[in-house]
Write an enzyme that holds these catalytic residues in place. Structure first.
Site, PDB file in Angstrom:
ATOM      1  N   SER A   1       0.807  -1.216   0.000  1.00 50.35           N
ATOM      2  CA  SER A   1       0.000   0.000   0.000  1.00 50.35           C
ATOM      3  C   SER A   1       0.845   1.272   0.000  1.00 50.35           C
ATOM      4  CB  SER A   1      -0.880  -0.013   1.253  1.00 50.35           C
ATOM      5  OG  SER A   1      -1.438   1.255   1.489  1.00 50.35           O
TER       6      SER A   1
ATOM      7  N   GLU B   1       0.210   3.649   1.756  1.00 51.21           N
ATOM      8  CA  GLU B   1       0.308   4.070   3.164  1.00 51.21           C
ATOM      9  C   GLU B   1       1.713   3.815   3.715  1.00 51.21           C
ATOM     10  OE1 GLU B   1      -1.986   5.432   5.720  1.00 51.21           O
ATOM     11  OE2 GLU B   1      -2.636   6.191   3.785  1.00 51.21           O
TER      12      GLU B   1
ATOM     13  N   TYR C   1      -1.597  -0.061  10.734  1.00 47.29           N
ATOM     14  CA  TYR C   1      -1.894  -0.662   9.423  1.00 47.29           C
ATOM     15  C   TYR C   1      -0.688  -0.552   8.495  1.00 47.29           C
ATOM     16  CZ  TYR C   1      -3.639  -0.962   4.631  1.00 47.29           C
ATOM     17  OH  TYR C   1      -3.793  -1.286   3.308  1.00 47.29           O
TER      18      TYR C   1
HETATM   19  P1  NAP Z   1     -11.441  -4.501   1.821  1.00 50.65           P
HETATM   20  O1  NAP Z   1     -12.604  -4.154   0.944  1.00 50.65           O
HETATM   21  O2  NAP Z   1     -11.400  -3.969   3.208  1.00 50.65           O
HETATM   22  O3  NAP Z   1     -11.331  -6.106   1.862  1.00 50.65           O
HETATM   23  C1  NAP Z   1     -10.524  -6.758   2.791  1.00 50.65           C
HETATM   24  C2  NAP Z   1     -10.754  -8.239   2.681  1.00 50.65           C
HETATM   25  O4  NAP Z   1      -9.942  -8.913   3.670  1.00 50.65           O
HETATM   26  C3  NAP Z   1     -12.202  -8.693   2.960  1.00 50.65           C
HETATM   27  O5  NAP Z   1     -12.523  -9.741   2.091  1.00 50.65           O
HETATM   28  C4  NAP Z   1     -12.133  -9.186   4.397  1.00 50.65           C
HETATM   29  O6  NAP Z   1     -13.135 -10.134   4.717  1.00 50.65           O
HETATM   30  C5  NAP Z   1     -10.765  -9.858   4.366  1.00 50.65           C
HETATM   31  N1  NAP Z   1     -10.233 -10.104   5.702  1.00 50.65           N
HETATM   32  C6  NAP Z   1     -10.076  -9.229   6.724  1.00 50.65           C
HETATM   33  N2  NAP Z   1      -9.569  -9.831   7.812  1.00 50.65           N
HETATM   34  C7  NAP Z   1      -9.393 -11.149   7.470  1.00 50.65           C
HETATM   35  C8  NAP Z   1      -8.916 -12.296   8.151  1.00 50.65           C
HETATM   36  N3  NAP Z   1      -8.525 -12.234   9.436  1.00 50.65           N
HETATM   37  N4  NAP Z   1      -8.856 -13.465   7.476  1.00 50.65           N
HETATM   38  C9  NAP Z   1      -9.277 -13.561   6.188  1.00 50.65           C
HETATM   39  N5  NAP Z   1      -9.763 -12.508   5.495  1.00 50.65           N
HETATM   40  C10 NAP Z   1      -9.815 -11.305   6.123  1.00 50.65           C
HETATM   41  O7  NAP Z   1     -10.063  -4.054   1.120  1.00 50.65           O
HETATM   42  P2  NAP Z   1      -9.780  -3.677  -0.418  1.00 50.65           P
HETATM   43  O8  NAP Z   1      -9.983  -2.219  -0.596  1.00 50.65           O
HETATM   44  O9  NAP Z   1     -10.452  -4.650  -1.312  1.00 50.65           O
HETATM   45  O10 NAP Z   1      -8.195  -3.889  -0.461  1.00 50.65           O
HETATM   46  C11 NAP Z   1      -7.638  -5.176  -0.759  1.00 50.65           C
HETATM   47  C12 NAP Z   1      -6.241  -5.243  -0.174  1.00 50.65           C
HETATM   48  O11 NAP Z   1      -5.434  -4.211  -0.740  1.00 50.65           O
HETATM   49  C13 NAP Z   1      -6.146  -5.048   1.335  1.00 50.65           C
HETATM   50  O12 NAP Z   1      -5.083  -5.836   1.820  1.00 50.65           O
HETATM   51  C14 NAP Z   1      -5.796  -3.579   1.490  1.00 50.65           C
HETATM   52  O13 NAP Z   1      -5.117  -3.362   2.711  1.00 50.65           O
HETATM   53  C15 NAP Z   1      -4.907  -3.363   0.287  1.00 50.65           C
HETATM   54  N6  NAP Z   1      -4.888  -2.040  -0.304  1.00 50.65           N
HETATM   55  C16 NAP Z   1      -6.038  -1.398  -0.596  1.00 50.65           C
HETATM   56  C17 NAP Z   1      -5.987  -0.158  -1.203  1.00 50.65           C
HETATM   57  C18 NAP Z   1      -7.248   0.575  -1.578  1.00 50.65           C
HETATM   58  O14 NAP Z   1      -7.174   1.791  -1.831  1.00 50.65           O
HETATM   59  N7  NAP Z   1      -8.399  -0.079  -1.674  1.00 50.65           N
HETATM   60  C19 NAP Z   1      -4.751   0.411  -1.547  1.00 50.65           C
HETATM   61  C20 NAP Z   1      -3.596  -0.301  -1.261  1.00 50.65           C
HETATM   62  C21 NAP Z   1      -3.669  -1.534  -0.650  1.00 50.65           C
HETATM   63  P3  NAP Z   1     -14.616  -9.673   5.260  1.00 50.65           P
HETATM   64  O15 NAP Z   1     -15.430  -9.384   4.030  1.00 50.65           O
HETATM   65  O16 NAP Z   1     -15.052 -10.881   6.009  1.00 50.65           O
HETATM   66  O17 NAP Z   1     -14.408  -8.461   6.108  1.00 50.65           O
HETATM   67  O1  F7E Z   2      -9.016   8.108   4.242  1.00 51.56           O
HETATM   68  C1  F7E Z   2      -9.449  11.490   5.551  1.00 51.56           C
HETATM   69  C2  F7E Z   2      -8.505  10.572   6.291  1.00 51.56           C
HETATM   70  O2  F7E Z   2      -9.988   5.990   5.104  1.00 51.56           O
HETATM   71  C3  F7E Z   2      -8.508   8.998   3.268  1.00 51.56           C
HETATM   72  C4  F7E Z   2      -7.272   2.155   2.570  1.00 51.56           C
HETATM   73  O3  F7E Z   2      -7.816   1.471   1.462  1.00 51.56           O
HETATM   74  O4  F7E Z   2      -6.081   3.657   1.141  1.00 51.56           O
HETATM   75  C5  F7E Z   2      -7.022   3.601   2.184  1.00 51.56           C
HETATM   76  O5  F7E Z   2      -6.545   4.289   3.331  1.00 51.56           O
HETATM   77  C6  F7E Z   2      -8.273  10.362   3.905  1.00 51.56           C
HETATM   78  C7  F7E Z   2      -7.463  10.315   5.207  1.00 51.56           C
HETATM   79  O6  F7E Z   2      -8.353   5.962   3.160  1.00 51.56           O
HETATM   80  C8  F7E Z   2     -12.743  11.058   6.995  1.00 51.56           C
HETATM   81  O7  F7E Z   2      -7.987  11.202   7.457  1.00 51.56           O
HETATM   82  C9  F7E Z   2     -11.436  12.714   6.479  1.00 51.56           C
HETATM   83  O8  F7E Z   2      -6.519  11.331   5.188  1.00 51.56           O
HETATM   84  O9  F7E Z   2     -10.623   6.797   2.775  1.00 51.56           O
HETATM   85  P1  F7E Z   2      -9.601   6.665   3.841  1.00 51.56           P
HETATM   86  P2  F7E Z   2      -6.820   5.826   3.595  1.00 51.56           P
HETATM   87  O10 F7E Z   2      -6.613   6.077   5.025  1.00 51.56           O
HETATM   88  O11 F7E Z   2      -6.039   6.667   2.635  1.00 51.56           O
HETATM   89  C10 F7E Z   2      -4.796   3.078   1.434  1.00 51.56           C
HETATM   90  C11 F7E Z   2      -3.934   3.187   0.201  1.00 51.56           C
HETATM   91  C12 F7E Z   2      -4.885   1.719   1.995  1.00 51.56           C
HETATM   92  O12 F7E Z   2      -4.003   0.893   1.811  1.00 51.56           O
HETATM   93  C13 F7E Z   2      -5.972   1.457   2.986  1.00 51.56           C
HETATM   94  O13 F7E Z   2      -6.229   0.083   3.112  1.00 51.56           O
HETATM   95  O14 F7E Z   2      -9.529  10.927   4.241  1.00 51.56           O
HETATM   96  N1  F7E Z   2     -10.800  11.573   6.130  1.00 51.56           N
HETATM   97  N2  F7E Z   2     -12.626  12.421   7.013  1.00 51.56           N
HETATM   98  C14 F7E Z   2     -11.580  10.525   6.429  1.00 51.56           C
HETATM   99  N3  F7E Z   2     -11.407   9.204   6.265  1.00 51.56           N
HETATM  100  C15 F7E Z   2     -12.415   8.367   6.662  1.00 51.56           C
HETATM  101  N4  F7E Z   2     -12.284   7.026   6.489  1.00 51.56           N
HETATM  102  N5  F7E Z   2     -13.560   8.856   7.229  1.00 51.56           N
HETATM  103  C16 F7E Z   2     -13.774  10.191   7.423  1.00 51.56           C
HETATM  104  O15 F7E Z   2     -14.809  10.608   7.932  1.00 51.56           O
END
Ligand code: NAP
Ligand code: F7E
Length: 339
Positions: free
Chosen positions: A134, A136, A157
């Site tokens: 990520s 992050e 995270y």
């Molecule tokens: P998501 O919608 O939160 O999906 C996470 C998945 O992980 C869900 O299927 C969840 O199952 C499963 N999971 C959580 N805890 C688990 C456990 N203990 N054992 C088995 N499965 C578990 O995330 P996403 O946005 O699709 O992202 C996919 C991956 O890419 C994640 O690893 C995330 O950290 C990473 N990532 C995401 C982003 C982004 O912007 N979306 C960017 C960079 C990296 P449940 O449905 O049961 O909760």
């Molecule tokens: O926050 C701000 C918050 O939770 C984005 C995950 O998929 O992307 C995701 O992480 C920004 C942050 O995403 C609210 O403080 C303001 O600056 O949508 P987010 P994230 O933290 O960037 C990365 C790449 C991953 O890997 C992660 O798994 O928005 N913000 N107000 C808020 N964020 C949330 N959630 N809720 C608010 O009310």
């Protein structure tokens, strides 16, 4: 025909990756964890789809915190490719549940890699492994961020993801395994979890438009993110595993926008002024914030031929229109239940 194992299959990316791989003729095995209610809504349309697609998708109970389940599943499934997408993926929640977050994303990754290594040895076949790393991980390191940018994680995270990244590199270097990291910047969609900021905004915009909601509580509006469309990003995951040599790639759009700009775009589409509805709640502020992410995906473009197809404004439109439709249905159901 190839067999893929996907952890996190019920999540946003898991569902899009499943669709992509089914279309390419793969048989898919997904790991689902037990919960008191079913979490498979993002996959429901596949079960309702044509017979041959249903026949090629299998769900197995397991958990990233349970190494024995991972080993059993890998041995039974005999995958050609493993996509490790499972995580407690909410950054703010990781401050509330730090040990669990690390157990799933750091130690869980190690459990999965160990199980894959043992399976490779026993079966004498190569397994290709994708790790969901990520942006992050870059945390407070100033943009633009690329594969050579140092990590400075700012949450449990992000620290867990840095560890998962290095486990993946280590299995490649120590054991010669085909392991690749996709360092994906934020990617969103109409399937995004409802408590991530983009989806929270588009859901609220729709509900405010039809009169179901009056206010929207948010945290830091100044943070900037490089937001892409999830469907484009799962394509990059697959491309990485088709390369002869495993490697690490940044996947991003190269454009960054603030939360305010996302609000402007989404509320603006519905003819609303977000300043009339948004209120700040300290609850949504993080103990330490990631202020500015902007990715440089030149390597993925040049080596994988990957490019984002959906622009920022197209993505906001897709999400806002989808959530307006949801709000209209909710309103209709409410009226209907009263008549
Ligand atoms: P998501 O919608 O939160 O999906 C996470 C998945 O992980 C869900 O299927 C969840 O199952 C499963 N999971 C959580 N805890 C688990 C456990 N203990 N054992 C088995 N499965 C578990 O995330 P996403 O946005 O699709 O992202 C996919 C991956 O890419 C994640 O690893 C995330 O950290 C990473 N990532 C995401 C982003 C982004 O912007 N979306 C960017 C960079 C990296 P449940 O449905 O049961 O909760
Ligand atoms: O926050 C701000 C918050 O939770 C984005 C995950 O998929 O992307 C995701 O992480 C920004 C942050 O995403 C609210 O403080 C303001 O600056 O949508 P987010 P994230 O933290 O960037 C990365 C790449 C991953 O890997 C992660 O798994 O928005 N913000 N107000 C808020 N964020 C949330 N959630 N809720 C608010 O009310």
């Amino acid at each position: 025909m190839k067999r893929a194992l996907i952890t996190g299959i019920t999540g946003q990316d898991g569902s899009y990756l499943t669709e992509l791989l089914l279309a390419k003729g793969y048989t898919i095995y997904g790991i689902v964890r037990r919960s008191s209610s079913l979490t498979r809504t993002r996959l429901e349309h596949i079960y309702g789809a044509r017979h041959f697609e249903r026949e090629k998708l299998y769900l197995e109970y397991g958990d990233m915190t349970d190494g024995s389940s991972l080993r059993t599943i890998i041995t039974r499934v005999a995958p050609d490719e493993i996509y490790n997408l499972a995580a407690q993926s909410h950054v703010r929640v990781s401050f509330d549940t730090p040990e669990y977050t690390v157990d799933v994303a750091d130690v869980g990754t190690l459990r999965l890699l160990e199980a894959a290594r043992d399976y490779q040895k026993q079966a004498g076949k190569t397994v290709r492994y994708y790790q969901a790393s990520s942006s992050e991980m870059f945390g407070s390191t100033p943009p633009p961020q690329s594969e050579t940018t140092p990590f400075h994680p700012r949450s449990p995270y992000a620290i867990a993801k840095v560890a998962g990244y290095w486990h993946t590199v280590n299995y490649r270097e120590a054991y010669g395994m085909h392991c690749s990291n996709g360092i994906l910047f934020n990617h969103e969609s109409e399937r995004r979890g409802e408590n991530f900021v983009t989806r929270k905004i588009t859901l609220a915009a729709g509900r405010i438009k039809v009169g179901l909601q009056k206010e929207l509580y948010l945290g830091n509006l100044d943070a900037k993110r490089d937001w892409g469309y999830a469907k484009d990003y799962v394509e990059a995951m697959w491309l990485m595993l088709q390369e002869d040599k495993p490697d690490d790639y940044v996947v991003a759009t190269g454009e960054s926008r603030s939360i305010r700009e996302f609000l402007d775009a989404s509320f603006g589409l519905l003819g609303l002024n977000w300043q009339d509805y948004v209120k700040i709640d300290q609850f949504y502020m993080r103990p330490s914030e990631v202020d500015f992410l902007l990715g440089n995906a030149t390597k993925a473009q040049e080596k994988l031929g990957w490019r984002p197809k959906v622009s920022f404004s197209e993505m906001v439109k897709i999400m806002t229109e989808y959530d307006l439709d949801l709000a209209e249905r909710e309103l209709h159901a409410k009226k209907f239940s009263r008549s």
